[in-house]
Design an enzyme around this catalytic site. Structure first.
Site, mmCIF file in Angstrom:
data_model
loop_
_atom_site.group_PDB
_atom_site.id
_atom_site.type_symbol
_atom_site.label_atom_id
_atom_site.label_comp_id
_atom_site.label_asym_id
_atom_site.label_seq_id
_atom_site.Cartn_x
_atom_site.Cartn_y
_atom_site.Cartn_z
ATOM 1 N N HIS A 26 -29.985 -24.620 -49.374
ATOM 2 C CA HIS A 26 -30.735 -23.746 -48.541
ATOM 3 C C HIS A 26 -31.847 -23.748 -47.652
ATOM 4 O O HIS A 26 -32.514 -24.010 -48.391
ATOM 5 C CB HIS A 26 -30.334 -22.253 -49.165
ATOM 6 C CG HIS A 26 -30.816 -21.148 -47.984
ATOM 7 N ND1 HIS A 26 -30.200 -20.134 -47.541
ATOM 8 C CD2 HIS A 26 -31.334 -20.983 -47.299
ATOM 9 C CE1 HIS A 26 -30.204 -18.933 -47.455
ATOM 10 N NE2 HIS A 26 -31.515 -19.979 -46.172
ATOM 11 N N HIS A 37 -33.346 -25.118 -43.329
ATOM 12 C CA HIS A 37 -33.051 -24.409 -42.576
ATOM 13 C C HIS A 37 -34.555 -25.234 -41.675
ATOM 14 O O HIS A 37 -35.619 -25.723 -41.740
ATOM 15 C CB HIS A 37 -35.026 -22.962 -42.148
ATOM 16 C CG HIS A 37 -33.983 -21.792 -42.518
ATOM 17 N ND1 HIS A 37 -33.049 -20.920 -42.052
ATOM 18 C CD2 HIS A 37 -33.844 -20.774 -43.571
ATOM 19 C CE1 HIS A 37 -32.647 -19.476 -42.490
ATOM 20 N NE2 HIS A 37 -33.295 -19.799 -43.420
ATOM 21 N N LYS A 41 -22.165 -18.356 -42.952
ATOM 22 C CA LYS A 41 -23.472 -17.683 -43.676
ATOM 23 C C LYS A 41 -22.914 -16.515 -43.310
ATOM 24 O O LYS A 41 -22.814 -16.260 -41.974
ATOM 25 C CB LYS A 41 -24.083 -18.466 -43.251
ATOM 26 C CG LYS A 41 -25.678 -17.360 -43.375
ATOM 27 C CD LYS A 41 -26.268 -17.560 -44.874
ATOM 28 C CE LYS A 41 -27.506 -16.861 -44.969
ATOM 29 N NZ LYS A 41 -28.579 -17.738 -44.902
ATOM 30 N N HIS A 95 -26.755 -13.553 -46.683
ATOM 31 C CA HIS A 95 -28.318 -12.235 -47.247
ATOM 32 C C HIS A 95 -28.389 -11.541 -47.096
ATOM 33 O O HIS A 95 -27.579 -10.464 -46.840
ATOM 34 C CB HIS A 95 -28.948 -12.653 -45.347
ATOM 35 C CG HIS A 95 -30.148 -12.820 -45.377
ATOM 36 N ND1 HIS A 95 -31.487 -13.614 -44.914
ATOM 37 C CD2 HIS A 95 -30.495 -11.621 -45.618
ATOM 38 C CE1 HIS A 95 -32.435 -12.734 -45.459
ATOM 39 N NE2 HIS A 95 -31.434 -11.366 -45.127
ATOM 40 N N HIS A 144 -30.992 -16.666 -52.069
ATOM 41 C CA HIS A 144 -31.919 -16.644 -51.732
ATOM 42 C C HIS A 144 -32.223 -15.284 -52.636
ATOM 43 O O HIS A 144 -33.420 -14.586 -52.135
ATOM 44 C CB HIS A 144 -33.533 -16.686 -50.763
ATOM 45 C CG HIS A 144 -32.872 -16.238 -49.578
ATOM 46 N ND1 HIS A 144 -32.445 -14.741 -49.514
ATOM 47 C CD2 HIS A 144 -32.262 -16.504 -48.067
ATOM 48 C CE1 HIS A 144 -31.266 -14.759 -48.246
ATOM 49 N NE2 HIS A 144 -31.619 -16.050 -47.764
ATOM 50 N N ASP A 183 -35.320 -21.815 -49.353
ATOM 51 C CA ASP A 183 -35.126 -21.412 -48.079
ATOM 52 C C ASP A 183 -35.957 -21.696 -47.199
ATOM 53 O O ASP A 183 -37.386 -20.725 -46.411
ATOM 54 C CB ASP A 183 -34.888 -20.208 -48.586
ATOM 55 C CG ASP A 183 -35.317 -18.861 -46.970
ATOM 56 O OD1 ASP A 183 -34.717 -19.291 -46.242
ATOM 57 O OD2 ASP A 183 -35.071 -18.242 -47.682
HETATM 58 C C1 NCD Z 1 -35.711 -17.300 -42.100
HETATM 59 C C2 NCD Z 1 -35.759 -18.060 -40.974
HETATM 60 O O1 NCD Z 1 -36.885 -18.304 -41.082
HETATM 61 O O2 NCD Z 1 -35.226 -18.923 -40.197
HETATM 62 N N1 NCD Z 1 -36.615 -16.669 -43.189
HETATM 63 C C3 NCD Z 1 -36.593 -16.486 -43.881
HETATM 64 O O3 NCD Z 1 -38.554 -15.402 -43.846
HETATM 65 N N2 NCD Z 1 -36.323 -17.186 -45.006
HETATM 66 C C4 NCD Z 1 -34.732 -16.630 -42.392
HETATM 67 C C5 NCD Z 1 -33.686 -16.142 -43.638
HETATM 68 O O4 NCD Z 1 -33.456 -17.168 -44.128
HETATM 69 O O5 NCD Z 1 -33.541 -15.199 -43.783
HETATM 70 ZN ZN ZN Z 2 -32.450 -19.050 -45.101
#
Ligand code: NCD
Ligand code: ZN
Length: 347
Positions: A16, A18, A102, A139, A177, A250
């Site tokens: 996971h 970003h 997702k 999520h 998460h 995450d």
């Molecule tokens: C994530 C993001 O910034 O893309 N932020 C976070 O607090 N985890 C989005 C997410 O996974 O909820």
């Molecule tokens: Zn995330």
């Protein structure tokens, strides 16, 4: 097996992450690539990655940004919306473009404005996913303003997740998460087709971290960190050796200016020292022999993918985490900024 100062494990994956896009992606990608062979790449760009062509194009941009000689594999995901076409999902999965899809409840977190307003709206896509064995990544937070932010995950389990798993008992589902003992309890009681990722921050901090001596935006992510008893339940789950739990950072980079603001973004940028951060937790729990399962085995087995070849070696030594890092022109504060972590990856 670990000895006192070194630990060698099979090369891990991040289930996971970003990675963002453009310059920031070019800036943050090397941190993930340094540690992980593969990563599940989250689709919450603007606009979101919600069809096969968008995922192919995003994957190309990631591959083009890889450091020379890297064999890193980005595993793409489809962002579910109220109008997701089941046939598009099935095609993307069959063609090896989508590894998973997702579910963001609309307005639950960063980049979720196009998310699902009611799971009833994705009943057909979810049935298709169950039929073809395509994992659903969740999520898990309700969004109604009447629910206390610290209860959003527990209420989601009761209202949405438990009924969903009841309706689709064979759907492969990753509860992403997780942050509560309630989530651990739910995953434990479900079948082997239900698993969870756990982030480094939810193993290290409880909700006090957001208010330690003042408001601490860099400790704020979603789902938000919870009480200490929940952190302890997550530590127990992650280090238990159960195949239901695996590594998902995450890592969610945001510019310093977007975090240190009157309305700071949710997200913790933990990619730079993620494996080291997990190693510190497993070490503290006396469970270093279980890090490999969590980081390198449980994820691929759940997804039905081969284990990686190769290995990484961690060494017990103090590493200072910088106060801020530069992502191709964007300053970003990493998790553990200004602290020392007791492990480093041997280059
Ligand atoms: C994530 C993001 O910034 O893309 N932020 C976070 O607090 N985890 C989005 C997410 O996974 O909820
Ligand atoms: Zn995330």
């Amino acid at each position: 097996m670990p000895n006192d100062t070194r630990l060698t494990i099979r090369r891990p994956d991040d289930w996971h992450v970003h990675l963002r896009d453009g310059d920031v992606m070019r800036g943050v990608l090397p941190y993930t690539v340094r540690q992980f062979a593969r990563a599940i790449v989250m689709p919450n760009l603007s606009p979101p990655i919600a069809d096969v062509d968008a995922a192919i194009a995003y994957r190309e941009r990631i591959l083009a940004a890889l450091p020379q000689g890297s064999d890193f594999t980005p595993l793409m995901t489809c962002y579910l919306t109220d109008s997701t076409d089941p046939a598009e999902l099935a095609r993307g999965f069959a063609e090896g473009v989508f590894t998973a899809a997702k579910l963001y409840p609309a307005h639950a977190t960063t980049g979720s404005a196009h998310g699902v307003t009611d799971v009833a709206n994705i009943a057909k896509p979810l049935e298709t996913m169950q039929d073809i064995g395509m994992p659903l990544l969740v999520h898990g937070e309700v969004t109604d303003p009447g629910t206390d932010i610290f209860d959003r995950e527990a209420v989601f389990i009761e209202r949405i997740l438990a009924p969903l798993v009841g309706r689709l008992p064979d759907l492969k589902l990753v509860f992403e998460h997780i942050t509560t003992a309630d989530a651990v309890g739910f995953v434990e009681s479900a079948g082997p087709n239900v698993a969870a990722t756990i982030t480094p921050q939810h193993l290290h901090i409880n909700r006090n971290a957001m208010f330690a001596g003042g408001l601490r935006p860099h400790a704020y992510c979603l789902p938000v960190a919870k009480r200490e008893k929940h952190r302890l339940a997550l530590r127990k789950a992650a280090t238990s050796g159960s195949p239901k739990y695996f590594l998902g950072t995450d890592s969610a980079p945001h510019a310093v200016s977007a975090k240190e603001s009157a309305c700071g973004c949710a997200g913790i940028f933990n990619a730079p020292f993620a494996l080291e951060s997990y190693a510190a937790v497993f070490d503290e729990e006396g469970a270093l022999d279980r890090l490999e399962g969590f980081a390198s085995e449980h994820g691929p087995r759940f997804y039905g993918l081969p284990l990686n070849d190769g290995s990484v070696t961690l060494e017990r030594t103090d590493v200072e985490v910088p106060a801020v890092l530069d992502a191709c022109g964007t300053p970003i504060v990493p998790f553990h900024a200004g602290e020392a972590i007791g492990w480093r990856i041997v280059p």
